[in-house]
Design an enzyme around this catalytic site. Structure first.
Site, PDB file in Angstrom:
ATOM      1  NE  ARG A  82     103.152 -12.919  87.939  1.00  0.00           N
ATOM      2  CZ  ARG A  82     102.049 -13.519  87.857  1.00  0.00           C
ATOM      3  NH1 ARG A  82     100.895 -13.013  88.665  1.00  0.00           N
ATOM      4  NH2 ARG A  82     101.845 -14.565  87.403  1.00  0.00           N
ATOM      5  NE  ARG A 130      99.730 -12.046  85.377  1.00  0.00           N
ATOM      6  CZ  ARG A 130      99.243 -11.236  86.164  1.00  0.00           C
ATOM      7  NH1 ARG A 130      99.549  -9.925  86.129  1.00  0.00           N
ATOM      8  NH2 ARG A 130      98.397 -11.674  87.306  1.00  0.00           N
ATOM      9  NE  ARG A 147     100.735 -22.021  81.813  1.00  0.00           N
ATOM     10  CZ  ARG A 147     100.211 -23.232  82.159  1.00  0.00           C
ATOM     11  NH1 ARG A 147     100.692 -24.239  81.524  1.00  0.00           N
ATOM     12  NH2 ARG A 147      99.482 -23.329  83.043  1.00  0.00           N
ATOM     13  CG  ASP A 167     102.496 -18.591  92.343  1.00  0.00           C
ATOM     14  OD1 ASP A 167     102.457 -17.788  91.429  1.00  0.00           O
ATOM     15  OD2 ASP A 167     101.902 -18.828  93.473  1.00  0.00           O
ATOM     16  CE1 TYR A 206      95.268 -16.428  96.342  1.00  0.00           C
ATOM     17  CE2 TYR A 206      97.506 -15.631  97.062  1.00  0.00           C
ATOM     18  CZ  TYR A 206      96.468 -15.374  96.474  1.00  0.00           C
ATOM     19  OH  TYR A 206      96.441 -14.368  95.483  1.00  0.00           O
TER      20      TYR A 206
HETATM   21  O1  CP3 Z   1     107.152 -12.626  86.273  1.00  0.00           O
HETATM   22  C1  CP3 Z   1     106.409 -13.562  86.729  1.00  0.00           C
HETATM   23  O2  CP3 Z   1     105.425 -13.825  86.364  1.00  0.00           O
HETATM   24  C2  CP3 Z   1     107.459 -14.487  87.493  1.00  0.00           C
HETATM   25  C3  CP3 Z   1     106.794 -15.658  88.043  1.00  0.00           C
HETATM   26  C4  CP3 Z   1     105.729 -15.182  89.181  1.00  0.00           C
HETATM   27  C5  CP3 Z   1     104.293 -16.193  89.160  1.00  0.00           C
HETATM   28  N1  CP3 Z   1     103.554 -15.587  90.223  1.00  0.00           N
HETATM   29  C6  CP3 Z   1     103.955 -16.992  88.175  1.00  0.00           C
HETATM   30  C7  CP3 Z   1     102.693 -17.290  87.962  1.00  0.00           C
HETATM   31  C8  CP3 Z   1     105.469 -14.481  90.228  1.00  0.00           C
HETATM   32  C9  CP3 Z   1     106.656 -13.351  90.655  1.00  0.00           C
HETATM   33  C10 CP3 Z   1     104.364 -14.738  90.906  1.00  0.00           C
HETATM   34  C11 CP3 Z   1     104.072 -14.180  91.962  1.00  0.00           C
HETATM   35  C12 CP3 Z   1     102.601 -14.243  92.727  1.00  0.00           C
HETATM   36  N2  CP3 Z   1     101.784 -15.098  92.688  1.00  0.00           N
HETATM   37  C13 CP3 Z   1     102.088 -13.194  93.462  1.00  0.00           C
HETATM   38  C14 CP3 Z   1     102.696 -11.937  93.937  1.00  0.00           C
HETATM   39  C15 CP3 Z   1     102.686 -10.858  92.824  1.00  0.00           C
HETATM   40  C16 CP3 Z   1     101.297 -10.259  92.630  1.00  0.00           C
HETATM   41  O3  CP3 Z   1     100.667 -10.277  91.460  1.00  0.00           O
HETATM   42  O4  CP3 Z   1     100.881  -9.637  93.764  1.00  0.00           O
HETATM   43  C17 CP3 Z   1     100.710 -13.641  93.872  1.00  0.00           C
HETATM   44  C18 CP3 Z   1      99.616 -12.981  94.577  1.00  0.00           C
HETATM   45  C19 CP3 Z   1     100.516 -15.002  93.233  1.00  0.00           C
HETATM   46  C20 CP3 Z   1      99.602 -15.776  93.235  1.00  0.00           C
HETATM   47  C21 CP3 Z   1      98.859 -16.278  92.050  1.00  0.00           C
HETATM   48  N3  CP3 Z   1      99.659 -17.275  91.225  1.00  0.00           N
HETATM   49  C22 CP3 Z   1      97.784 -15.711  91.419  1.00  0.00           C
HETATM   50  C23 CP3 Z   1      96.964 -14.773  91.843  1.00  0.00           C
HETATM   51  C24 CP3 Z   1      97.714 -16.278  90.001  1.00  0.00           C
HETATM   52  C25 CP3 Z   1      96.536 -16.290  89.119  1.00  0.00           C
HETATM   53  C26 CP3 Z   1      96.473 -15.045  88.137  1.00  0.00           C
HETATM   54  C27 CP3 Z   1      97.738 -14.856  87.410  1.00  0.00           C
HETATM   55  O5  CP3 Z   1      97.801 -15.078  85.969  1.00  0.00           O
HETATM   56  O6  CP3 Z   1      98.582 -13.976  87.952  1.00  0.00           O
HETATM   57  C28 CP3 Z   1      98.768 -17.238  89.918  1.00  0.00           C
HETATM   58  C29 CP3 Z   1      99.280 -18.195  88.939  1.00  0.00           C
HETATM   59  C30 CP3 Z   1     100.661 -17.898  88.257  1.00  0.00           C
HETATM   60  N4  CP3 Z   1     101.607 -17.444  88.839  1.00  0.00           N
HETATM   61  C31 CP3 Z   1     100.506 -17.807  86.636  1.00  0.00           C
HETATM   62  C32 CP3 Z   1     102.037 -17.483  86.609  1.00  0.00           C
HETATM   63  C33 CP3 Z   1     102.877 -17.440  85.264  1.00  0.00           C
HETATM   64  C34 CP3 Z   1      99.576 -18.027  85.705  1.00  0.00           C
HETATM   65  C35 CP3 Z   1      99.406 -19.560  85.438  1.00  0.00           C
HETATM   66  C36 CP3 Z   1      98.985 -20.145  84.122  1.00  0.00           C
HETATM   67  O7  CP3 Z   1      99.776 -19.601  83.254  1.00  0.00           O
HETATM   68  O8  CP3 Z   1      98.436 -21.131  84.321  1.00  0.00           O
END
Ligand code: CP3
Length: 360
Positions: A35, A39, A48, A84, A162
């Site tokens: 991640r 973030r 974004r 994602d 999910y």
């Molecule tokens: O480095 C990175 O962030 C690369 C991109 C990436 C995202 N999701 C983008 C994202 C990666 C590698 C993921 C993987 C992911 N997504 C996982 C596995 C990693 C982990 O944390 O265990 C899981 C469980 C998810 C499911 C998911 N997607 C969740 C729980 C959330 C919300 C909370 C959060 O911010 O993590 C997302 C949304 C998401 N995925 C965002 C991003 C940048 C945030 C959305 C936004 O900006 O509105």
């Protein structure tokens, strides 16, 4: 083999990240952060904009830029695709959205045999063309600089959680009830999700991803017997289906201390470890085979620098300097000061790998 690869030396051959994944010696322990994109980065929030994150994933120029931001800023040893784990299921029209700050949500959860019809096979070049275009842009940008791109997918259990729960969960009550209450339907569900992950990962590798990570983030909720019977066969299907491509494969989950031995045997080349099990203990649990990735507690990035630096040196020592990819034990927390991550990379890169005690 690409045309360029046939003529000139592979610019990724010297990648410390790829070498460490294969258990080969490196001068410095490579580092990247789960991640790392988005973030905590102000430039992420600026680029974004508003709107659904799913539309940001579908914009190749934007997704490529968001992937590159942390690489420029922190000089990490690998990039991870900005996408994602729910992108493939969303792409085949299962009805998934991603709520900001909450995560994936499903209005009509998976609960019965009839729901299998909503999970048709993925045609990556059609359904996720935008993702593959992002990968191609990134590989053109990163490969000449010797930086590998990590592709990824969600593992069958974590994606199922999910779809069945309808959103994030603390107890996985519906998922576990389906797994134990209707093992036949559970197997058919996980088999389809394994096929989706496999098709997606194969297409990302074909487009140039140099390694892939399978995120089974929430599988630590299971007892080993349930994991062994109801999850491992499907996760193994994904890794075995990638074996012919010869790229490093990382298998990761949180709270998996009791599962590490089983997870190491799923056909992956690298095992991700969270902060609860020190890496030397993880090594004892899994044996000499896989490289290990991890495992600094992400919360410590908010602790005073001397505490963080001391713990980082401990993680490096426990990793033994070979077959170790430094990472956090889970994703970067949104509250993290990005300058701390930059400093962390500098610290990891300042320690010669051969100065680190080998584990026995
Ligand atoms: O480095 C990175 O962030 C690369 C991109 C990436 C995202 N999701 C983008 C994202 C990666 C590698 C993921 C993987 C992911 N997504 C996982 C596995 C990693 C982990 O944390 O265990 C899981 C469980 C998810 C499911 C998911 N997607 C969740 C729980 C959330 C919300 C909370 C959060 O911010 O993590 C997302 C949304 C998401 N995925 C965002 C991003 C940048 C945030 C959305 C936004 O900006 O509105």
């Amino acid at each position: 083999m690409s045309e360029a690869g046939a003529l000139s030396p592979d610019p990724l051959a010297g990648s410390a990240f790829l070498r460490a994944c294969r258990g080969l010696p490196t001068e410095r322990v490579p580092v990247w952060f789960m991640r790392q994109a988005g973030r905590s980065l102000p430039e992420y929030r600026a680029a974004r904009g508003e709107g659904s994150i799913l539309s940001a994933f579908a914009d190749p120029e934007l997704a490529a830029e968001l992937t590159l931001q942390p690489v420029r800023r922190h000089e990490v040893d690998a990039a991870i695709l900005f996408s994602d784990i729910v992108v493939p299921v969303a792409a085949i029209g299962f009805g998934v959205d991603v709520e900001q700050g909450r995560g994936p949500v499903v209005a009509d959860p998976f609960r019965s045999e009839a729901d299998l019809a909503r999970l048709r096979p993925l045609e990556p070049e059609v359904d996720t063309a935008h993702v593959l275009e992002t990968v191609r842009i990134l590989v053109r940008e990163l490969s000449p600089r010797g930086i590998p791109l990590i592709g990824f997918a969600g593992a069958p259990f974590t994606v199922a959680s999910y779809l069945v729960e309808g959103g994030p969960s603390k107890t996985y009550v519906h998922t576990k009830a389906l797994m134990r209450g209707d093992p036949g339907l559970w197997a058919r569900l996980l088999d389809r999700l394994a096929d989706l992950a496999l098709a997606s990962l194969r297409s990302q590798i074909a487009a140039g991803a140099a390694a892939v990570q399978l995120f089974d983030s929430w599988v630590g909720a299971l007892a080993p017997a349930d994991y062994h019977r109801s999850v491992l066969p499907f996760t193994r299907k994904v890794f075995e289906g990638l074996a012919d491509l010869g790229v490093p494969t990382i298998h990761f989950g949180v709270d998996t201390g009791e599962l590490l031995g089983l997870m190491a045997g799923a056909g992956n080349t690298v095992l991700g470890v969270d902060w609860r099990v020190p890496l030397d203990e993880a090594r004892r649990r899994v044996g000499p085979g896989p490289a290990l990735q991890g495992n600094l507690d992400p919360a410590l990035c908010l602790a005073p620098w001397p505490v963080l630096a001391d713990q980082t040196r401990q993680v490096l020592g426990q990793g033994g300097g070979i077959g170790h990819i430094f990472n956090l034990g889970h994703g970067v927390l949104p509250e993290t000061d990005p300058d701390v991550l930059t400093r962390l990379v500098e610290l990891v890169h300042s320690v010669p790998a051969d100065s680190l005690a080998p584990t026995s």
